[in-house]
Design a protein around this motif. Structure first.
Motif, PDB file in Angstrom:
ATOM      1  N   TRP A  96       0.780  -1.137  -0.046  1.00 24.08           N
ATOM      2  CA  TRP A  96      -0.047   0.075   0.232  1.00 24.08           C
ATOM      3  C   TRP A  96       0.777   1.297  -0.093  1.00 24.08           C
ATOM      4  N   SER A  97       1.946   1.072   0.643  1.00 26.93           N
ATOM      5  CA  SER A  97       2.732   2.283   0.608  1.00 26.93           C
ATOM      6  C   SER A  97       3.233   3.004  -0.762  1.00 26.93           C
ATOM      7  N   ASN A  98       3.157   1.910  -1.602  1.00 24.06           N
ATOM      8  CA  ASN A  98       3.921   1.981  -2.874  1.00 24.06           C
ATOM      9  C   ASN A  98       2.734   2.156  -3.775  1.00 24.06           C
ATOM     10  N   ASN A  99       1.757   1.413  -3.601  1.00 26.83           N
ATOM     11  CA  ASN A  99       0.454   1.863  -4.538  1.00 26.83           C
ATOM     12  C   ASN A  99       0.147   3.150  -4.211  1.00 26.83           C
ATOM     13  N   LEU A 100      -0.129   3.760  -2.991  1.00 23.43           N
ATOM     14  CA  LEU A 100      -0.460   5.225  -2.874  1.00 23.43           C
ATOM     15  C   LEU A 100       0.657   6.098  -3.208  1.00 23.43           C
ATOM     16  N   GLY A 101       1.695   5.607  -3.600  1.00 28.51           N
ATOM     17  CA  GLY A 101       2.850   6.578  -4.119  1.00 28.51           C
ATOM     18  C   GLY A 101       3.604   7.214  -3.096  1.00 28.51           C
ATOM     19  N   PHE A 102       3.701   6.517  -1.509  1.00 33.27           N
ATOM     20  CA  PHE A 102       4.369   7.279  -0.860  1.00 33.27           C
ATOM     21  C   PHE A 102       5.886   7.272  -1.270  1.00 33.27           C
TER      22      PHE A 102
END
Ligand SMILES: [Zn+2]
Ligand SMILES: [Zn+2]
Length: 251
Positions: A118-124
Motif C-alpha cells: 500500500w505504501s507504494n500503491n499510494l505513491g508514498f
C-alpha cells in the motif's frame, strides 16, 4: 562496440505481444548473441506466467536454439518482490526450470505484505516507505539468487546507493530499463560509484522492441557511467545463478 544481449523481454505468455520465436527473430536481426524470455512472475494478478507453461516454453526454446544457432535463448522469469523480508514469488522448485531470474517490484501481486504494497500503491515516498523498500530490495538480493534487479526504484522509492551496494556485494546486475528509468542522474551516478555492474535490457513487450536500448544509452552518456560497468556491452554477462550451476569460478 555494441550490446550483445537482452535479458528482459516479454511474450504472450505474460502480456507481451509476440511469440518466443518473434523475440528470438528480432534478437537475430539486432545481431544479439543472447536473449532471455522473462515473463511476469507467477503471482502477478493480471499478467503472471503460469507455472504449468514452463515446460512448453522450454520445449519451444530448445527448438528455436536449433533453428537459430546464432543466438542463445534463456528461459527466465521477471519475479516479484512481495515483502520487506525480501520474499519473492519464485519457489525453490521453480529454480531448476529457469536459466535466470530477473526480479523487481510490481503492483498488483498476490501475497504481498499489506504495508509494503500500500505504501507504494499510494505513491508514498517518505522516510518510512524508503526504508521499507530499501530493506525489501536488499533482502531480496541477499536471500534469492537474483541475477538482474529489474527497473530499481520504479514505483518503489529506495536508497539507490544501498541497493547498488547490495547488487555489487551479491553479484546481481542493476538494470537500466529500456522503457523507463525512474531514477535521477544523481541516483544513477551514486549507483555507479558503488561499483555495481549494470545491464541494459529492453523490457520489450513487442518483438520489435527487443534489443532497443536508446533510453539506457542516453542516461549512460549523460551520467557518464563507464561502459566497462555495463555487463552486456561488448561482452556477455556472467550470471550469479549460472556461475554456481556450472561450477564455474565465483565472481
Ligand atoms: Zn517489470
Ligand atoms: Zn518487464
Amino acid at each position: 562496440m555494441a550490446f550483445l544481449g537482452d535479458y528482459h523481454t516479454h511474450t504472450v505468455y505474460s502480456h507481451g505481444k509476440g511469440l518466443i520465436e518473434h523475440n528470438v527473430l528480432f534478437a537475430v536481426r539486432r545481431a544479439l548473441k543472447e536473449v532471455a524470455i522473462a515473463d511476469h512472475g507467477f503471482s502477478h494478478m493480471a499478467f503472471g506466467v503460469k507455472r504449468r507453461k514452463l515446460p512448453q516454453m522450454r520445449r519451444e526454446i530448445e527448438l528455436l536454439e536449433i533453428k537459430y544457432p546464432q543466438v542463445r535463448v534463456y528461459l527466465g522469469v521477471e519475479a516479484n518482490i512481495i515483502s520487506r523480508k525480501g520474499k519473492t514469488d519464485v519457489k525453490s522448485e521453480d529454480k531448476p526450470k529457469l536459466d535466470i531470474t530477473v526480479c523487481g517490484y510490481h503492483k498488483f501481486v498476490a501475497g504481498m505484505s499489506p504495508a509494503f504494497a500500500w505504501s507504494n500503491n499510494l505513491g508514498f515516498s517518505g522516510a518510512k516507505t524508503v526504508a521499507r523498500n530499501t530493506e525489501a530490495y536488499v533482502n531480496a538480493i541477499e536471500r534469492n539468487e537474483i541475477d538482474i534487479l529489474s527497473h530499481p526504484g520504479n514505483f518503489c522509492k529506495c536508497d539507490v546507493r544501498e541497493v547498488a551496494r547490495a547488487c555489487k556485494h551479491f553479484g546481481t546486475y542493476f538494470e537500466l530499463n529500456g522503457k523507463r528509468i525512474f531514477l535521477s542522474d544523481d541516483e544513477l551516478a551514486a549507483a555507479a560509484q558503488e561499483g555495481c555492474e549494470f545491464i541494459c535490457n529492453s523490457d520489450a513487450h513487442t518483438p520489435k522492441a527487443v534489443g532497443m536500448f536508446a533510453v539506457p544509452l542516453e542516461r549512460i552518456e549523460r551520467v557518464g557511467i563507464p561502459f566497462s560497468q555495463i555487463a552486456n556491452y561488448d561482452r556477455l554477462p556472467s550470471f550469479r545463478s549460472s556461475t554456481r550451476k556450472e561450477g564455474g569460478k565465483e565472481k
